[in-house]
Motif scaffolding. Structure first.
Motif, PDB file in Angstrom:
ATOM      1  N   PHE A 189       0.821  -1.211   0.000  1.00 16.44           N
ATOM      2  CA  PHE A 189       0.000   0.000   0.000  1.00 16.44           C
ATOM      3  C   PHE A 189       0.859   1.268   0.000  1.00 16.44           C
ATOM      4  O   PHE A 189       0.347   2.356   0.255  1.00 16.44           O
ATOM      5  CB  PHE A 189      -0.909   0.014   1.236  1.00 16.44           C
ATOM      6  N   ASN A 190       2.133   1.155  -0.309  1.00 14.48           N
ATOM      7  CA  ASN A 190       3.046   2.297  -0.241  1.00 14.48           C
ATOM      8  C   ASN A 190       2.620   3.477  -1.108  1.00 14.48           C
ATOM      9  O   ASN A 190       2.887   4.637  -0.760  1.00 14.48           O
ATOM     10  CB  ASN A 190       4.462   1.866  -0.648  1.00 14.48           C
TER      11      ASN A 190
ATOM     12  N   LEU B  30      -4.930   6.381   1.792  1.00  9.28           N
ATOM     13  CA  LEU B  30      -5.532   5.218   2.455  1.00  9.28           C
ATOM     14  C   LEU B  30      -5.486   5.364   3.970  1.00  9.28           C
ATOM     15  O   LEU B  30      -4.430   5.581   4.556  1.00  9.28           O
ATOM     16  CB  LEU B  30      -4.793   3.953   2.023  1.00  9.28           C
ATOM     17  N   ARG B  31      -6.654   5.237   4.607  1.00  3.97           N
ATOM     18  CA  ARG B  31      -6.741   5.405   6.057  1.00  3.97           C
ATOM     19  C   ARG B  31      -7.142   4.119   6.785  1.00  3.97           C
ATOM     20  O   ARG B  31      -6.810   3.942   7.953  1.00  3.97           O
ATOM     21  CB  ARG B  31      -7.747   6.515   6.393  1.00  3.97           C
ATOM     22  N   LEU B  32      -7.893   3.245   6.099  1.00  7.72           N
ATOM     23  CA  LEU B  32      -8.412   2.044   6.756  1.00  7.72           C
ATOM     24  C   LEU B  32      -8.020   0.791   5.981  1.00  7.72           C
ATOM     25  O   LEU B  32      -8.232   0.698   4.773  1.00  7.72           O
ATOM     26  CB  LEU B  32      -9.936   2.114   6.857  1.00  7.72           C
ATOM     27  N   ILE B  33      -7.455  -0.201   6.685  1.00  2.53           N
ATOM     28  CA  ILE B  33      -7.099  -1.490   6.093  1.00  2.53           C
ATOM     29  C   ILE B  33      -7.687  -2.596   6.945  1.00  2.53           C
ATOM     30  O   ILE B  33      -7.419  -2.684   8.146  1.00  2.53           O
ATOM     31  CB  ILE B  33      -5.568  -1.674   6.007  1.00  2.53           C
TER      32      ILE B  33
ATOM     33  N   ASN C 229       1.004   2.068   4.077  1.00  2.00           N
ATOM     34  CA  ASN C 229       1.239   3.461   3.721  1.00  2.00           C
ATOM     35  C   ASN C 229       1.378   4.285   4.999  1.00  2.00           C
ATOM     36  O   ASN C 229       0.851   3.923   6.048  1.00  2.00           O
ATOM     37  CB  ASN C 229       0.083   3.993   2.877  1.00  2.00           C
ATOM     38  N   SER C 230       2.060   5.410   4.901  1.00  2.00           N
ATOM     39  CA  SER C 230       2.381   6.192   6.099  1.00  2.00           C
ATOM     40  C   SER C 230       1.183   6.934   6.685  1.00  2.00           C
ATOM     41  O   SER C 230       1.227   7.363   7.847  1.00  2.00           O
ATOM     42  CB  SER C 230       3.486   7.207   5.771  1.00  2.00           C
ATOM     43  N   THR C 231       0.102   7.085   5.917  1.00  2.00           N
ATOM     44  CA  THR C 231      -1.044   7.869   6.395  1.00  2.00           C
ATOM     45  C   THR C 231      -2.149   7.019   7.006  1.00  2.00           C
ATOM     46  O   THR C 231      -3.186   7.547   7.414  1.00  2.00           O
ATOM     47  CB  THR C 231      -1.646   8.685   5.236  1.00  2.00           C
ATOM     48  N   CYS C 232      -1.947   5.729   7.109  1.00  2.00           N
ATOM     49  CA  CYS C 232      -2.997   4.832   7.601  1.00  2.00           C
ATOM     50  C   CYS C 232      -3.316   5.119   9.072  1.00  2.00           C
ATOM     51  O   CYS C 232      -2.421   5.343   9.886  1.00  2.00           O
ATOM     52  CB  CYS C 232      -2.568   3.385   7.437  1.00  2.00           C
ATOM     53  N   GLU C 233      -4.610   5.090   9.390  1.00  2.00           N
ATOM     54  CA  GLU C 233      -5.069   5.389  10.745  1.00  2.00           C
ATOM     55  C   GLU C 233      -5.628   4.167  11.469  1.00  2.00           C
ATOM     56  O   GLU C 233      -5.653   4.129  12.704  1.00  2.00           O
ATOM     57  CB  GLU C 233      -6.144   6.481  10.702  1.00  2.00           C
ATOM     58  N   SER C 234      -6.084   3.173  10.703  1.00  2.00           N
ATOM     59  CA  SER C 234      -6.736   2.019  11.318  1.00  2.00           C
ATOM     60  C   SER C 234      -6.360   0.741  10.571  1.00  2.00           C
ATOM     61  O   SER C 234      -6.536   0.659   9.351  1.00  2.00           O
ATOM     62  CB  SER C 234      -8.253   2.225  11.291  1.00  2.00           C
ATOM     63  N   ILE C 235      -5.847  -0.254  11.303  1.00  2.00           N
ATOM     64  CA  ILE C 235      -5.420  -1.521  10.705  1.00  2.00           C
ATOM     65  C   ILE C 235      -6.019  -2.679  11.492  1.00  2.00           C
ATOM     66  O   ILE C 235      -5.884  -2.745  12.719  1.00  2.00           O
ATOM     67  CB  ILE C 235      -3.878  -1.648  10.714  1.00  2.00           C
ATOM     68  N   HIS C 236      -6.654  -3.607  10.766  1.00  2.00           N
ATOM     69  CA  HIS C 236      -7.258  -4.781  11.396  1.00  2.00           C
ATOM     70  C   HIS C 236      -6.863  -6.029  10.596  1.00  2.00           C
ATOM     71  O   HIS C 236      -7.223  -6.163   9.428  1.00  2.00           O
ATOM     72  CB  HIS C 236      -8.777  -4.648  11.440  1.00  2.00           C
ATOM     73  N   LEU C 237      -6.140  -6.932  11.244  1.00  2.00           N
ATOM     74  CA  LEU C 237      -5.673  -8.149  10.584  1.00  2.00           C
ATOM     75  C   LEU C 237      -6.161  -9.370  11.360  1.00  2.00           C
ATOM     76  O   LEU C 237      -6.034  -9.423  12.575  1.00  2.00           O
ATOM     77  CB  LEU C 237      -4.140  -8.183  10.518  1.00  2.00           C
ATOM     78  N   LYS C 238      -6.709 -10.341  10.633  1.00  2.18           N
ATOM     79  CA  LYS C 238      -7.177 -11.565  11.272  1.00  2.18           C
ATOM     80  C   LYS C 238      -6.925 -12.760  10.357  1.00  2.18           C
ATOM     81  O   LYS C 238      -7.257 -12.734   9.173  1.00  2.18           O
ATOM     82  CB  LYS C 238      -8.672 -11.478  11.585  1.00  2.18           C
ATOM     83  N   GLY C 239      -6.318 -13.806  10.923  1.00  2.50           N
ATOM     84  CA  GLY C 239      -6.127 -15.033  10.168  1.00  2.50           C
ATOM     85  C   GLY C 239      -5.140 -14.909   9.029  1.00  2.50           C
ATOM     86  O   GLY C 239      -5.351 -15.463   7.953  1.00  2.50           O
ATOM     87  N   THR C 240      -4.035 -14.192   9.260  1.00  2.00           N
ATOM     88  CA  THR C 240      -2.967 -14.087   8.263  1.00  2.00           C
ATOM     89  C   THR C 240      -1.762 -14.899   8.739  1.00  2.00           C
ATOM     90  O   THR C 240      -1.785 -15.492   9.819  1.00  2.00           O
ATOM     91  CB  THR C 240      -2.529 -12.628   8.056  1.00  2.00           C
ATOM     92  N   SER C 241      -0.688 -14.890   7.935  1.00  2.00           N
ATOM     93  CA  SER C 241       0.563 -15.534   8.341  1.00  2.00           C
ATOM     94  C   SER C 241       1.662 -14.500   8.545  1.00  2.00           C
ATOM     95  O   SER C 241       2.851 -14.810   8.447  1.00  2.00           O
ATOM     96  CB  SER C 241       0.993 -16.560   7.281  1.00  2.00           C
TER      97      SER C 241
ATOM     98  N   LEU D 290       5.439  -0.567  11.590  1.00  7.20           N
ATOM     99  CA  LEU D 290       4.520   0.545  11.848  1.00  7.20           C
ATOM    100  C   LEU D 290       5.250   1.857  12.138  1.00  7.20           C
ATOM    101  O   LEU D 290       4.602   2.857  12.462  1.00  7.20           O
ATOM    102  CB  LEU D 290       3.613   0.209  13.040  1.00  7.20           C
ATOM    103  N   LYS D 291       6.545   1.901  12.004  1.00  5.65           N
ATOM    104  CA  LYS D 291       7.322   3.066  12.418  1.00  5.65           C
ATOM    105  C   LYS D 291       6.938   4.349  11.688  1.00  5.65           C
ATOM    106  O   LYS D 291       7.031   5.433  12.250  1.00  5.65           O
ATOM    107  CB  LYS D 291       8.817   2.786  12.221  1.00  5.65           C
ATOM    108  N   LYS D 292       6.527   4.242  10.436  1.00  8.28           N
ATOM    109  CA  LYS D 292       6.201   5.435   9.649  1.00  8.28           C
ATOM    110  C   LYS D 292       4.746   5.876   9.818  1.00  8.28           C
ATOM    111  O   LYS D 292       4.337   6.893   9.282  1.00  8.28           O
ATOM    112  CB  LYS D 292       6.495   5.184   8.170  1.00  8.28           C
ATOM    113  N   LEU D 293       3.993   5.121  10.584  1.00  9.65           N
ATOM    114  CA  LEU D 293       2.557   5.384  10.712  1.00  9.65           C
ATOM    115  C   LEU D 293       2.271   6.242  11.948  1.00  9.65           C
ATOM    116  O   LEU D 293       1.666   5.807  12.926  1.00  9.65           O
ATOM    117  CB  LEU D 293       1.774   4.070  10.783  1.00  9.65           C
ATOM    118  N   GLU D 294       2.675   7.489  11.921  1.00 10.27           N
ATOM    119  CA  GLU D 294       2.500   8.371  13.070  1.00 10.27           C
ATOM    120  C   GLU D 294       1.036   8.727  13.313  1.00 10.27           C
ATOM    121  O   GLU D 294       0.665   9.144  14.419  1.00 10.27           O
ATOM    122  CB  GLU D 294       3.329   9.641  12.884  1.00 10.27           C
TER     123      GLU D 294
END
Length: 227
Positions: free
Chosen positions: A112-113, A118-121, A135-147, A153-157
């Motif tokens: 997503f670079n 993009l704000r929500l994933i 991407n650096s502008t993302c505000e909300s991340i939800h991950l379930k059932g991945t590997s 997350l360092k760039k996601l202030e």
């Protein structure tokens, strides 16, 4: 008479060529491959994999509609081998959920670079997925059932909430996410969570046995792991 027969033959040949070309999908447009949901503004909510192929490149526009949301929620999309969203410059939210944890998904990476808006994933039940570039502008991340074992997350202030359920995540560095307010971690391999640089935290949910480092006023809940 000969001229008439000649013209008929030419017409037959031309028609045959058109049929062959149509069969080769040369006349298939983005509107044939991608479905825009009229009930949700600027939302791409369907892909015809037979027409688009298993290596999907999502366009910036489908017809006259600029794609700002992607919402792919169906086990059908476990057929996708790769998914390129780099052309979707106006993308604001991205969701893919394959529901069945036993699906045979092949999607291994998402990047997503180039999606600067993009704000929500939201990503669910994509077992083959091992790498995500945020991407650096993302505000909300939800991950379930991945590997996914590690997230960067360092760039996601601007990140405000992060959740990760049912996967092999081994560590979570949120030292450069001062605006994060909620963290939800369930059924992972995380042993330690340092929240000393996250003054806005209100809610922390982690697995039983996870050590939380640093002072915090957040409400803390410990999740009983499920096997």
């Amino acid at each position: 008479m000969k001229r008439i027969k000649y013209k008929v033959k030419i017409s037959v040949i031309i028609l045959s060529i058109i049929v062959v070309l149509c069969g080769c999908n040369l006349f298939v447009t983005d509107k044939d491959k991608f479905y825009i949901d009229e009930t949700i503004v600027d939302c791409l909510s369907g892909i015809d994999i037979e027409k688009a192929g298993k290596d999907i490149v999502i366009p910036a526009k489908v017809g006259d509609t600029t794609v700002r949301k992607i919402y792919l929620v169906d086990p059908y999309y476990s057929q996708i081998d790769s998914l390129d969203v780099s052309k979707v410059k106006e993308l604001e939210s991205f969701t893919i959920n394959l529901f069945d944890p036993k699906n045979k998904s092949k999607l291994k990476e998402l990047d997503f670079n180039k999606n600067k808006k993009l704000r929500l994933i939201e990503i669910g039940q994509t077992k083959a997925l091992k790498n995500i570039k945020f991407n650096s502008t993302c505000e909300s991340i939800h991950l379930k059932g991945t590997s996914v074992k590690k997230v960067e997350l360092k760039k996601l202030e601007k990140l405000e909430d992060f959740s990760y359920f049912d996967g092999p995540l081994e560590e979570l560095d949120i030292s450069n996410n001062p605006n994060i307010e909620e963290i939800w971690i369930k059924n992972t391999n995380i042993k330690v969570l340092d929240v000393s640089k996250n003054p806005k935290l209100r809610i922390i949910t982690v697995d039983e046995g996870t050590k939380i480092i640093g002072p915090t006023n957040a409400q803390i809940e410990y999740n009983k792991r499920t096997e």
